[in-house]
Each structure stands twice: as C-alpha cells, then as structure tokens.
Design a protein around this motif. Structure first.
Motif, mmCIF file in Angstrom:
data_model
loop_
_atom_site.group_PDB
_atom_site.id
_atom_site.type_symbol
_atom_site.label_atom_id
_atom_site.label_comp_id
_atom_site.label_asym_id
_atom_site.label_seq_id
_atom_site.Cartn_x
_atom_site.Cartn_y
_atom_site.Cartn_z
ATOM 1 N N ALA A 54 -16.761 -19.923 -3.666
ATOM 2 C CA ALA A 54 -17.527 -19.679 -2.274
ATOM 3 C C ALA A 54 -17.177 -18.165 -1.947
ATOM 4 C CB ALA A 54 -16.840 -20.582 -1.374
ATOM 5 N N HIS A 55 -16.004 -17.525 -2.230
ATOM 6 C CA HIS A 55 -15.738 -16.288 -1.681
ATOM 7 C C HIS A 55 -15.721 -15.137 -2.539
ATOM 8 C CE1 HIS A 55 -13.254 -19.414 0.547
ATOM 9 N NE2 HIS A 55 -13.529 -18.687 1.411
ATOM 10 N N ILE A 56 -16.151 -15.734 -3.783
ATOM 11 C CA ILE A 56 -16.327 -14.582 -4.833
ATOM 12 C C ILE A 56 -17.602 -14.857 -5.500
ATOM 13 C CG2 ILE A 56 -14.093 -13.742 -5.340
ATOM 14 C CD1 ILE A 56 -13.728 -15.859 -7.675
ATOM 15 N N SER A 114 -2.263 -24.824 -0.996
ATOM 16 C CA SER A 114 -2.238 -23.458 -1.229
ATOM 17 C C SER A 114 -2.436 -22.558 0.106
ATOM 18 C CB SER A 114 -3.613 -23.171 -1.756
ATOM 19 O OG SER A 114 -4.651 -23.391 -1.252
ATOM 20 N N HIS A 115 -2.960 -23.247 0.943
ATOM 21 C CA HIS A 115 -3.027 -22.576 2.611
ATOM 22 C C HIS A 115 -3.843 -23.669 3.178
ATOM 23 C CE1 HIS A 115 -7.153 -22.099 0.856
ATOM 24 N NE2 HIS A 115 -7.504 -21.619 2.145
ATOM 25 N N THR A 116 -3.438 -23.508 4.796
ATOM 26 C CA THR A 116 -4.001 -24.267 5.584
ATOM 27 C C THR A 116 -5.310 -24.391 6.254
ATOM 28 O OG1 THR A 116 -2.606 -23.458 7.451
ATOM 29 C CG2 THR A 116 -1.289 -25.338 6.170
ATOM 30 N N HIS A 117 -6.235 -23.640 5.664
ATOM 31 C CA HIS A 117 -7.824 -23.877 5.937
ATOM 32 C C HIS A 117 -7.794 -25.390 6.010
ATOM 33 C CE1 HIS A 117 -9.439 -19.499 5.274
ATOM 34 N NE2 HIS A 117 -9.381 -19.907 6.447
ATOM 35 N N ALA A 118 -8.728 -25.757 7.161
ATOM 36 C CA ALA A 118 -9.240 -27.230 7.173
ATOM 37 C C ALA A 118 -9.619 -27.730 5.661
ATOM 38 C CB ALA A 118 -9.808 -27.632 8.238
ATOM 39 N N ASP A 119 -10.269 -27.002 5.021
ATOM 40 C CA ASP A 119 -11.036 -27.736 4.114
ATOM 41 C C ASP A 119 -10.193 -27.748 2.669
ATOM 42 O OD1 ASP A 119 -11.224 -24.745 4.081
ATOM 43 O OD2 ASP A 119 -12.852 -24.853 2.489
ATOM 44 N N HIS A 120 -8.771 -27.362 3.054
ATOM 45 C CA HIS A 120 -7.741 -27.600 1.800
ATOM 46 C C HIS A 120 -6.716 -28.337 2.295
ATOM 47 C CE1 HIS A 120 -9.406 -24.197 -0.849
ATOM 48 N NE2 HIS A 120 -9.939 -24.108 0.226
ATOM 49 N N PHE A 121 -6.669 -28.793 3.737
ATOM 50 C CA PHE A 121 -5.566 -29.304 4.288
ATOM 51 C C PHE A 121 -5.725 -30.546 5.114
ATOM 52 C CE2 PHE A 121 -2.921 -29.182 8.247
ATOM 53 C CZ PHE A 121 -1.579 -29.607 7.785
ATOM 54 N N LYS A 176 -5.227 -12.618 -1.844
ATOM 55 C CA LYS A 176 -5.175 -11.998 -0.534
ATOM 56 C C LYS A 176 -6.229 -12.688 0.112
ATOM 57 C CE LYS A 176 -3.741 -7.560 -1.909
ATOM 58 N NZ LYS A 176 -3.928 -7.243 -3.399
ATOM 59 N N HIS A 177 -6.834 -14.151 -0.039
ATOM 60 C CA HIS A 177 -7.656 -14.885 0.614
ATOM 61 C C HIS A 177 -7.683 -14.921 2.040
ATOM 62 C CE1 HIS A 177 -10.485 -17.864 1.681
ATOM 63 N NE2 HIS A 177 -9.420 -18.690 2.237
ATOM 64 N N LEU A 178 -6.423 -14.601 2.750
ATOM 65 C CA LEU A 178 -6.080 -14.834 4.123
ATOM 66 C C LEU A 178 -5.774 -13.411 4.765
ATOM 67 C CD1 LEU A 178 -3.615 -17.938 4.136
ATOM 68 C CD2 LEU A 178 -6.128 -17.905 4.822
ATOM 69 N N SER A 192 -7.809 -21.999 -6.290
ATOM 70 C CA SER A 192 -7.816 -22.097 -5.050
ATOM 71 C C SER A 192 -8.740 -20.989 -4.254
ATOM 72 C CB SER A 192 -6.665 -22.177 -4.225
ATOM 73 O OG SER A 192 -6.732 -22.814 -2.936
ATOM 74 N N ASP A 193 -8.770 -20.673 -3.159
ATOM 75 C CA ASP A 193 -9.554 -19.580 -2.656
ATOM 76 C C ASP A 193 -9.027 -18.248 -2.842
ATOM 77 O OD1 ASP A 193 -11.167 -21.516 -1.476
ATOM 78 O OD2 ASP A 193 -10.406 -21.278 0.551
ATOM 79 N N LEU A 194 -9.954 -17.413 -3.090
ATOM 80 C CA LEU A 194 -9.437 -15.788 -3.605
ATOM 81 C C LEU A 194 -10.113 -14.994 -2.626
ATOM 82 C CD1 LEU A 194 -10.086 -16.188 -7.543
ATOM 83 C CD2 LEU A 194 -8.007 -16.470 -6.184
HETATM 84 ZN ZN LIG Z 1 -9.625 -20.895 2.335
#
Ligand SMILES: [Zn+2]
Length: 258
Positions: free
Chosen positions: A202-204, A59-66, A139-141, A179-181
């Motif tokens: 985590a983000h909401i 979904s995106h390349t933040h380390a905890d997802h990639f 819009k997480h990023l 995934s992350d929001l």
């Molecule tokens: Zn993330």
C-alpha cells in the motif's frame, strides 16, 4: 510454523475482506501480528480454538492494524476463554487504550481471563521457547512527528522478523512480515535466507519491491495490503517470468506452511 493470513486488505475498506491480521502457529500455540478491522470475524470464520492465541503484537495503532482488538476481546469472552492473554503495544499508547476500553463497556472485571498490555521492544526476544522475534523499527509514522509533542503519540512503527528455532530434526525457519513501511529499504537487511516474506504493497511500489527482493534467495513471497486501485498483476507476472520468483497475492484465510 504455520502462517494464516486472517486479514489481507489495505487500509481502504473492501467488501468481504478483513484488514491486517496474521496468525503464526507453532505446535499448539499461536500469536497474532496486528489486529485490524474484521480480525475477530475472520478468526471466528476460520474456526480455530481461541485458547491457542497466547499473545497479540501491534506494530502501530493505525486503525487498520489495531481496531479489531476490542472485538477480539469480546469474542474471546463469548468463547469462554480462560487462558491469560498478553497484548503488546507501543508503550506510549498503553494507558490510553486501557482507559478507552471501558467506554466500549469492556471491563476487565467481567472477563474470565486476564488480559494485560505490555510495551513493545525492538530487542530480539523469545516469544515461546522455540520462536524468536525481532521487531525492527520502520519510518511509516514519521509524517506524524509534528503531532507527537501535541498528542504524545508514538512515531515509530515496527516490522516483524520471526525465527523458528531448529530442533528435533526440524530445520530453522525464517519469516518476515513487513507490516507498514515507508520504504522497501527498511526490510533489506533482513531478507537474506528468508523462507517466507509477507510484504505490504500500500505504501511502497511493487516495482521497488521486485527490484529489491530479486537480489535475494527467498523461498516464497506473499504480497498483502494491496490497495484496490492498484493493478500489481503485470509486475507479479514479470517477476515470476524473469526471476522465477515464487510470488503470490494474499487473501483472507490463506495458509502457508513454512
Ligand atoms: Zn499504517
């Protein structure tokens, strides 16, 4: 469709927990949604046949997802995989990832299976003939916008809406993984008629999640990516009592039949 939570941790490292990784299995085929740190260990621990895994989506390349990807490739090699593998990434990052892997001594020439990187798409498409997917932008990023020009990085992240098509007496089934929001409103348009919602915490805020999802009829809700410093249980208990919500916390190895 069978869902396995291989990694349920938030971005904060925790003993004995892997970071975001979800398996979606239909018949003899599986896809992975995100591959955070520990994905390979968690998948190895589960004992699944790695040839089942045909595609990986990131979904995106933040380390905890990639960052679990290189270890997964190495694990597949060790398991003598021969089946080709497709890895879907934000298009802007493909070249950098292809250049980075050889510095981990991962060389395509040494692998007995072909792996290729393909760009993510926000258009609805068929993953397999009986599995449809829509990756919806979030819009997480967006906080990184100022770096996009400097480093050429992607600023759109994605959530996953997956539908198993009805056939041979099997009812259509719908599963969403957030995934992350940036905001819980980003999933609002897709909640109707879901059989399973796996949503990050985590983000909401849990209060916002309960507030939004309580308006919809969702068969099962699983909360994942929960920061260790958050105590969400009082709100979970409240949602169960007040709305009769089927809501649970994710754990590594959790399996859900949808
Ligand atoms: Zn993330």
């Amino acid at each position: 469709m069978k869902i396995t939570i291989f990694g349920s941790a938030s971005g904060i490292p925790e003993k004995g927990k892997s970071q975001t990784c979800i398996g979606v299995e239909v018949g003899e085929k599986m896809i992975l949604l995100d591959v955070g740190e520990g994905s390979a260990s968690s998948i190895a621990g589960d004992g699944i046949d790695v040839d089942k895994i045909e595609k990986i989506f990131i979904s995106h390349t933040h380390a905890d997802h990639f960052i679990g990807l290189p270890r997964l490739l190495q694990y597949f090699k060790w398991k003598k995989r021969r089946k080709p593998l497709e890895v879907y990434l934000p298009s802007k990052h493909i070249e950098a990832v292809e250049k980075f892997l050889p510095f981990l001594y991962i060389f395509k020439e040494r692998f007995e299976f072909e792996y290729k990187f393909l760009p993510l798409s926000d258009k609805e498409f068929f993953v397999f003939e009986n599995l449809k997917m829509k990756m919806f932008p979030t819009k997480h990023l967006q906080k990184y916008r100022k770096y996009a020009e400097l480093y050429g990085v992607e600023t759109t992240s994605y959530g996953y809406l997956i539908e198993e098509i009805a056939n041979n007496g099997v009812e259509a089934k719908k599963f969403l993984f957030s995934s992350d929001l940036h905001s819980v409103d980003e999933v609002k348009n897709y909640l109707d008629g879901l059989n399973l919602l796996v949503i990050e915490c985590a983000h909401i805020e849990i209060e916002d999640i309960i507030d939004v999802v309580s308006d919809f009829d969702i068969s099962e809700i699983v909360l994942t990516h929960v920061s260790p410093d958050k105590n969400i249980m009082p709100m979970v208990e409240y949602a169960r009592a007040k709305f009769d919500m089927n809501i649970n916390l994710a754990y590594d190895g959790m399996k859900i039949e949808v």
